[in-house]
Design an enzyme around this catalytic site. Sequence first.
Site, mmCIF file in Angstrom:
data_model
loop_
_atom_site.group_PDB
_atom_site.id
_atom_site.type_symbol
_atom_site.label_atom_id
_atom_site.label_comp_id
_atom_site.label_asym_id
_atom_site.label_seq_id
_atom_site.Cartn_x
_atom_site.Cartn_y
_atom_site.Cartn_z
ATOM 1 C CB CYS A 2 39.027 53.740 39.541
ATOM 2 S SG CYS A 2 40.740 53.674 39.812
ATOM 3 N NE ARG A 27 34.183 49.430 39.442
ATOM 4 C CZ ARG A 27 33.895 49.079 38.256
ATOM 5 N NH1 ARG A 27 32.743 48.250 37.863
ATOM 6 N NH2 ARG A 27 34.693 49.525 37.276
ATOM 7 C CD1 TRP A 74 42.743 48.598 43.636
ATOM 8 C CD2 TRP A 74 43.871 49.242 41.863
ATOM 9 N NE1 TRP A 74 43.408 47.520 43.508
ATOM 10 C CE2 TRP A 74 44.275 47.825 42.367
ATOM 11 C CE3 TRP A 74 44.644 49.495 40.629
ATOM 12 C CZ2 TRP A 74 45.316 47.109 41.999
ATOM 13 C CZ3 TRP A 74 45.578 48.534 40.191
ATOM 14 C CH2 TRP A 74 45.917 47.603 40.907
ATOM 15 C CG ASN A 100 37.338 55.079 36.789
ATOM 16 O OD1 ASN A 100 37.557 55.818 37.811
ATOM 17 N ND2 ASN A 100 36.144 54.391 37.007
ATOM 18 N N GLY A 101 40.883 54.894 34.184
ATOM 19 C CA GLY A 101 41.894 54.678 33.112
ATOM 20 C C GLY A 101 43.375 55.193 33.395
ATOM 21 C CD GLU A 481 39.896 29.878 40.926
ATOM 22 O OE1 GLU A 481 40.806 30.673 40.255
ATOM 23 O OE2 GLU A 481 38.850 30.474 41.311
ATOM 24 C CE LYS A 485 38.615 32.447 44.027
ATOM 25 N NZ LYS A 485 38.716 32.743 42.806
ATOM 26 C CD GLU A 488 41.563 35.839 43.976
ATOM 27 O OE1 GLU A 488 41.097 36.640 42.977
ATOM 28 O OE2 GLU A 488 40.592 34.891 44.302
ATOM 29 C CG HIS A 504 60.868 18.133 37.240
ATOM 30 N ND1 HIS A 504 62.098 17.315 37.069
ATOM 31 C CD2 HIS A 504 59.578 17.510 36.867
ATOM 32 C CE1 HIS A 504 61.300 16.317 36.260
ATOM 33 N NE2 HIS A 504 59.999 16.477 36.205
ATOM 34 C CE LYS A 603 33.669 40.204 40.776
ATOM 35 N NZ LYS A 603 34.039 38.767 41.227
#
Length: 608
Positions: A2, A27, A74, A100-101, A481, A485, A488, A504, A603
Amino acid sequence: MCGIIGYCGNKAAKPVLLDGLKRLEYRGYDSAGLAVADSNKLAVIRAVGKVCDLEKKGIARPLPGHYGIAHTRWATHGRPSEENAHPHCDCQEKIAIVHNGIIENYLDLKEELLAKKHVFKSETDSEVVAHLIEEYYSGDLEMAVLKTVQRLEGTFGIAAIHADNDSQVVIVKRGSPIIIGVGENEYFAASDANALLPYTQKIISLNDDEMAVLHAAGYHIKNLNNEFLQKEIEICENRDALADKKGFEHFMLKEIFEQPESIENAFRGRLIESEGVSKLGGLEPVKERLKSLKKIVIVSCGTSYYAGLLGRYIFESLSELHVEVEVASEFRYRKLKIDKNTAVLALSQSGETADTLAAIREAKRKGALILGIVNVVGSAIAQITDAGVYNHAGPEFGVASTKIYTSQLVILTLMALLIGRYQGISYAEGSEVIQAIKKLPRQVKKILTDMEHIKKIALDYAQYKDFLFIGRLFNYPTAMEGALKLKEISYIHAEGYPAGEMKHGPISLIDEQFPTVAIVSRDCTFEKMLSNIQEIKARSGRVLAVASQGSSRIGDICDDVIWVPETLPILQPVLNIIPLQLFAYFIARHKGCDIDKPRNLAKSVTVE
Ligand code: G6P
């Protein structure tokens, strides 16, 4: 996540607010809204989707008012919808707030307000703030906000306006960032300095439990005991010039290509070649504690967490430290042994991630030394740490982190080298690491010149719906990672696995429709990796290898290979991730995905 912007001054507020919202888009958000006050009335516009959708809705409304607030949301409490988008208003539609929060006690407060006949229009936790302010309002918005926040539990950055309080924006902070921008006869509030550029570079940061009143003729700041505070104006760097794609189609691609420079910035001025050691000015104040350090716990989230996993291998290679790595959101629930000989190291690009913040607050309570590797100067995490190192990588706008990851790996190596040289690694070993670090920018450039080849391979693999990424030792976090990527930004299912674990479980998935990306270096795991690749080939799986130049046997058994230059095993992940970033980028681009702002992602994740 947000974003908040507030304005009061001599301009019409609406265009400034919309422009600010656009600067906060990176963001991540799913709806947006604004409120402008004029002639004792509030005009509120909200829209699901992008800021341009909000702009379209507002185009027909001139809104001449000179003060207002705006927000990108968000979704947390309640789906993305017009009703749940901020600003939220009181029953009389005189007060508007953006938040926000998370208001943790919102259900209790809502019950109390419902009993007093307040009518709620959204499913959000935030709306209680507007109604509480209404309860406490008797002509003075500042006092009403003060009384309101004394009732709130949780985290918040709040901006509020009242239609009758001419040109006044009241802001308050606890846990979620909100700053003041000081212009010429105009004042701003924002959750992020990016929103304020190019209007002003003069900013004032608020600490938790501080509030400010901005009005056309000035501002004042208070604590929640209603005492006035004096605060310095800081000049923030002009990031506006940097918020430009410089001819690249996406910020992500630009940031991938900035890596030779961001890696160089991570070590520039931080190597003492004659002593085979690093010099990290930000750690000087805690030098003595570092010498006697026994244990380090790395806490972080997302890509920073994978950098942390590599940090473990790096510290173990160069120092005697016992190293643990924890996802920040799990850290506070664990019963880890932490004492004064333990350092807790937070890795964070934004310096705002709520889980990482919560983890280091908890560690601080337990007496640990709190260290940080942070990109955003002056951010909340940077403020809480006892000492730390900045990435100096410039702003990262692509939601999927690229250049900060490689920068974090270099700084982790510098930190491990510093502590390792106190704890016994030799001058020769230190020098070898330094020489290898210095070569990295050139080696990254070399990989980037291979972009067309990587693109061709990516397009060839873009048809698949699932991917396995495997690696051992240093290449295991790289596999995770690389998979992150891809998922995402392209929304393709991908799993990163230690190659030895394949037998396994994941091997049962392998067939001609389930390709594997194998990351292979010529280290002690090389032969074992070859065997794992053979096992996949024996089950008709297609294999793309990212491999160190010179390992010719890889070329013989894999379907495709992207070659990378060779460096020391501890630094190889810096190079190996670059083709994987490009691989994910070109697949996502081929699929037409919103690469810089992938769906549902943010973000800066400012909620736990
Ligand atoms: C979000 C971002 C990721 C980032 C993670 C941690 O999930 O989308 O790119 O890695 O947060 O962020 P931080 O700012 O703490 O590194």
